[in-house]
Design a protein around this motif. Structure first.
Motif, PDB file in Angstrom:
ATOM      1  N   ALA A 191      -5.869  -1.757  11.168  1.00 57.66           N
ATOM      2  CA  ALA A 191      -4.899  -0.845  10.558  1.00 57.66           C
ATOM      3  C   ALA A 191      -4.366   0.134  11.603  1.00 57.66           C
ATOM      4  O   ALA A 191      -3.181   0.488  11.597  1.00 57.66           O
ATOM      5  N   ALA A 247      -3.317  -0.459   3.312  1.00 59.14           N
ATOM      6  CA  ALA A 247      -3.922  -1.332   4.317  1.00 59.14           C
ATOM      7  C   ALA A 247      -5.440  -1.180   4.336  1.00 59.14           C
ATOM      8  O   ALA A 247      -6.171  -2.164   4.463  1.00 59.14           O
ATOM      9  N   ILE A 264      -1.901  -8.095   4.068  1.00 56.86           N
ATOM     10  CA  ILE A 264      -2.958  -7.283   3.434  1.00 56.86           C
ATOM     11  C   ILE A 264      -3.532  -8.020   2.231  1.00 56.86           C
ATOM     12  O   ILE A 264      -4.745  -8.078   2.028  1.00 56.86           O
TER      13      ILE A 264
END
Length: 378
Positions: free
Chosen positions: A24, A116, A13
């Motif tokens: 994601a 994320a 990330i």
């Protein structure tokens, strides 16, 4: 131990600042599979965080859940006053030293998904005292307006990041949530399910039922995409691609027929709507519901955001159906019933349009294998 050449999710990330929703979602599905395995055995991890999620390879990675140092079987009477995990990802009930249970893991999943998507956890702080204050607050967790996310994604985030564990989404609802969509996770059964749907689609197509055939082709594509991702043999993968091209081509032909038919149906005027509005002036709830319906129609005719229009239709219909049940027999009830039927038809038509675009998009994704390229995006 197994070597994971892709490092951990935190580094993945950080090097990309944030992940696209599609990436994601793939990672969340893999994490959900691991949690399902644990949940079926009554095991809680209790230290879920990006640093404990390893990536099998730099490209097209598979997630590996690691570090079970705090994991345990959850007793029926829950835990109390025992801090486990990392503060940034720790559930509020644990920080506040209240009773907690396996749902503490779902809060951590929400924080991981938030990080994320937005590049940082929701309670990023400069000190532990500041962090503890934010976690102990009773304010709802606010989701940034950018980047734009799907309604399903935002809904899941809101349910995961619910401070009250009694109101937080359950494991069963989490696994069944449309954003997690465990039904379409790549696996050995994906191709079989796709094939069964195509056989039925062809049968409906031969019978002349264009709408049913298109719907079945679309559903089949939703399984062909994970089947392509799961298949490792190059020859078999190319054979699947060739079939997918044929099905997309036929689905687009059917799409024209179905769209044309629905448009002709919905473009007919509805003069009774204005009369119903006049008769509803003494019913504030009915007036408000009809206004929401009008807003949905206006949104749909603008053609900018069908998802927003569909949500307005659903809000309006939910209220109108309740009002219809309480409405006494008479002319207003007849008009209300007719209006609900019309709105339902419009909502179904709009839903079909959205699904058509999704089917086309998923077909292109299958041919391009976009998840692989997105995962390697710098």
């Amino acid at each position: 131990m197994e070597f994971c050449a892709g490092g951990d999710l935190s580094r993945f990330i950080r090097t990309r600042r944030a992940l696209p929703e599609t990436v994601a979602r793939v990672f969340l599905q893999q994490l959900a599979c691991a949690l399902k395995f644990l949940h079926d055995r009554n095991i809680s991890h209790l230290d879920l965080k990006p640093q404990n999620i390893l990536l099998s390879a730099p490209e097209s990675p598979q997630l590996k859940l690691a570090d079970f140092g705090f994991a345990q079987y959850m007793s029926p009477w829950d835990e109390k006053h025992v801090l486990r995990g990392s503060p940034l990802y720790m559930a509020p009930e644990m920080v506040c030293r209240q009773h907690y249970d396996a749902r503490a893991d779902l809060w951590s999943v929400g924080v991981i998904l938030y990080e994320a998507l937005f590049g940082k956890p929701p309670f990023a702080s400069r000190s532990f005292a500041e962090l503890e204050e934010k976690i102990r607050s009773d304010r709802a967790v606010e989701l940034p307006s950018w980047p734009q996310l799907s309604l399903e994604c935002r809904d899941l985030l809101a349910q995961l990041l619910e401070r009250d564990p009694r109101k937080r989404i359950s494991f069963e609802c989490f696994f069944a949530h449309p954003f997690v969509d465990m039904e379409h996770i790549p696996g050995p059964e994906s191709l079989g399910k796709a094939t069964d749907l195509v056989v039925e689609a062809v049968r409906k197509d031969q019978e002349g039922d264009a709408k049913a055939a298109f719907s079945l082709y679309r559903k089949a594509l939703e399984y062909f995409v994970p089947a392509l991702h799961y298949e490792s043999d190059a020859r078999r993968k190319e054979a699947i691609r060739a079939k997918v091209r044929q099905y997309i081509s036929r689905a687009e032909e059917l799409k024209v027929l179905v769209t044309s038919s629905n448009k002709n149906l919905l473009e007919k005027g509805n003069p009774a709507r204005e009369l119903l509005k006049e008769m509803a002036k003494d019913k504030p709830r009915l007036c408000a519901a009809l206004e929401v319906a009008s807003a949905a129609i206006a949104k749909e005719e603008e053609g900018r955001d069908d998802s927003d229009a569909l949500e307005l239709y659903q809000q309006s219909l939910g209220e109108l159906l309740l009002l219809l049940a309480a409405e006494p027999a008479g002319r207003r009830r007849e008009l209300l019933h007719a209006e609900i039927q019309t709105l339902m038809a419009r909502a179904e038509y709009l839903k079909d349009q959205i699904k058509m675009r999704e089917a086309q998009s998923m077909g292109k994704e299958a041919l391009a294998e976009s998840v692989r390229s997105a995962c390697t995006l710098q």
